[in-house]
Design a protein around this motif. Structure first.
Motif, PDB file in Angstrom:
ATOM      1  N   MET A 253      -6.542  10.036  47.657  1.00  0.00           N
ATOM      2  CA  MET A 253      -5.013   9.570  47.664  1.00  0.00           C
ATOM      3  C   MET A 253      -4.549   9.123  46.315  1.00  0.00           C
ATOM      4  O   MET A 253      -5.632   8.526  45.730  1.00  0.00           O
ATOM      5  CB  MET A 253      -4.226   9.085  48.839  1.00  0.00           C
ATOM      6  N   ARG A 254      -3.321   8.978  45.926  1.00  0.00           N
ATOM      7  CA  ARG A 254      -3.086   7.964  44.844  1.00  0.00           C
ATOM      8  C   ARG A 254      -2.819   6.703  45.274  1.00  0.00           C
ATOM      9  O   ARG A 254      -1.721   6.053  45.024  1.00  0.00           O
ATOM     10  CB  ARG A 254      -1.598   8.717  44.128  1.00  0.00           C
ATOM     11  N   MET A 255      -3.972   5.985  45.629  1.00  0.00           N
ATOM     12  CA  MET A 255      -3.758   4.595  46.149  1.00  0.00           C
ATOM     13  C   MET A 255      -4.165   3.649  44.912  1.00  0.00           C
ATOM     14  O   MET A 255      -5.352   3.837  44.137  1.00  0.00           O
ATOM     15  CB  MET A 255      -4.977   4.416  47.147  1.00  0.00           C
ATOM     16  N   TYR A 256      -3.317   2.699  44.738  1.00  0.00           N
ATOM     17  CA  TYR A 256      -3.615   1.761  43.679  1.00  0.00           C
ATOM     18  C   TYR A 256      -4.568   0.433  44.473  1.00  0.00           C
ATOM     19  O   TYR A 256      -3.878  -0.059  45.611  1.00  0.00           O
ATOM     20  CB  TYR A 256      -2.491   1.153  43.042  1.00  0.00           C
ATOM     21  N   PHE A 257      -5.763   0.105  44.108  1.00  0.00           N
ATOM     22  CA  PHE A 257      -6.350  -1.037  44.726  1.00  0.00           C
ATOM     23  C   PHE A 257      -7.380  -1.591  43.815  1.00  0.00           C
ATOM     24  O   PHE A 257      -7.537  -1.135  42.632  1.00  0.00           O
ATOM     25  CB  PHE A 257      -7.317  -0.524  45.838  1.00  0.00           C
TER      26      PHE A 257
ATOM     27  N   ARG B 146     -10.247  -0.265  41.264  1.00  0.00           N
ATOM     28  CA  ARG B 146     -10.239   1.225  41.439  1.00  0.00           C
ATOM     29  C   ARG B 146     -10.978   1.964  40.232  1.00  0.00           C
ATOM     30  O   ARG B 146     -11.585   2.862  40.578  1.00  0.00           O
ATOM     31  CB  ARG B 146      -8.896   1.636  41.419  1.00  0.00           C
TER      32      ARG B 146
END
Length: 240
Positions: A186-190, A193
């Motif tokens: 998914m387009r998750m910002y963490f 990354r």
């Protein structure tokens, strides 16, 4: 035609009929251990050269903007990162000045995924002025075409490596080409990354690349880009 190659007087005359410009945008960024930092600059450059040869009489080609948003990969040496809001404002100001000089259609020929948010924001602001703005992300918009040539795609992967091999194979160290099969779900910002997903500043299988694939990619995708440009010029923005 390349904008910087004409005089001010000639520009003033030609802009009366040529209302569309291509603005190539890239990044200076790590691409594995085998590709040069200018990888995202070189692909738009090749496309622009092809556009100049094929349709240079109906479009302007602006100088390339070399730096982009590269936060994820800024942990790797040589990567130059410009924050999204700064890049968006800069690109908008360039577009605004082009519009004020008589150009209506502004097409950002993007070579780097990290630039997308900034280009979308700049395009929204340009639209409000009365300009028509489009971003072409060549590796995404024409992915189906590219995948008729390569087995996969990725950052520094098979498609990008093949593209640079075609551009200048002396810049590629294929003995350092590797594989990283990690893909985001998914387009998750963490945090971290870039380090986690883009291990070794790479995604995909760069070992499958070759110069012939790069040649085919540029030939096929350049034709698709020309089709898109013609649609922009004819204002074919939608179908009924």
């Amino acid at each position: 035609m390349y904008m910087v190659n004409v005089t001010s007087d000639n520009f003033a005359e030609k802009v009366k009929s040529i209302k569309t410009i291509i603005v190539p945008i890239g990044s200076v960024e790590a691409h594995g251990h085998h590709l040069p930092l200018g990888t995202d600059i070189f692909s738009p450059r090749v496309f622009c050269n092809m556009l100049e040869e094929k349709i240079g009489d109906i479009v302007w080609i602006a100088p390339e903007i070399p730096f982009g948003q590269s936060y994820d990969l800024s942990i790797y040496p040589g990567t130059i990162h410009v924050p999204t809001e700064v890049l968006a404002q800069y690109v908008y100001e360039v577009g605004r000045s082009l519009f004020e000089n008589g150009i209506k259609n502004i097409i950002f020929l993007n070579g780097h995924g990290g630039n997308v948010n900034a280009l979308n924001l700049a395009s929204e602001k340009l639209m409000a002025l009365g300009a028509a703005a489009l971003t072409i992300n060549w590796w995404v918009d024409y992915s189906k075409d590219i995948l008729t040539i390569t087995e996969g795609q990725g950052h520094g992967g098979e498609d990008e490596t093949s593209a640079v091999l075609f551009y200048n194979e002396s810049l590629v160290e294929m003995d350092k080409a590797i594989i990283n099969n990690r893909k985001p779900t998914m387009r998750m910002y963490f945090k971290d990354r870039g380090k986690v997903i883009y291990k070794d500043a790479l995604s995909g299988n760069s070992t499958l690349a070759n110069k012939e694939k790069g040649k085919k990619i540029f030939s096929l995708v350049s034709d698709r880009i020309i089709e898109t440009i013609n649609m922009v010029i004819s204002e074919t923005y939608y179908t009924d």
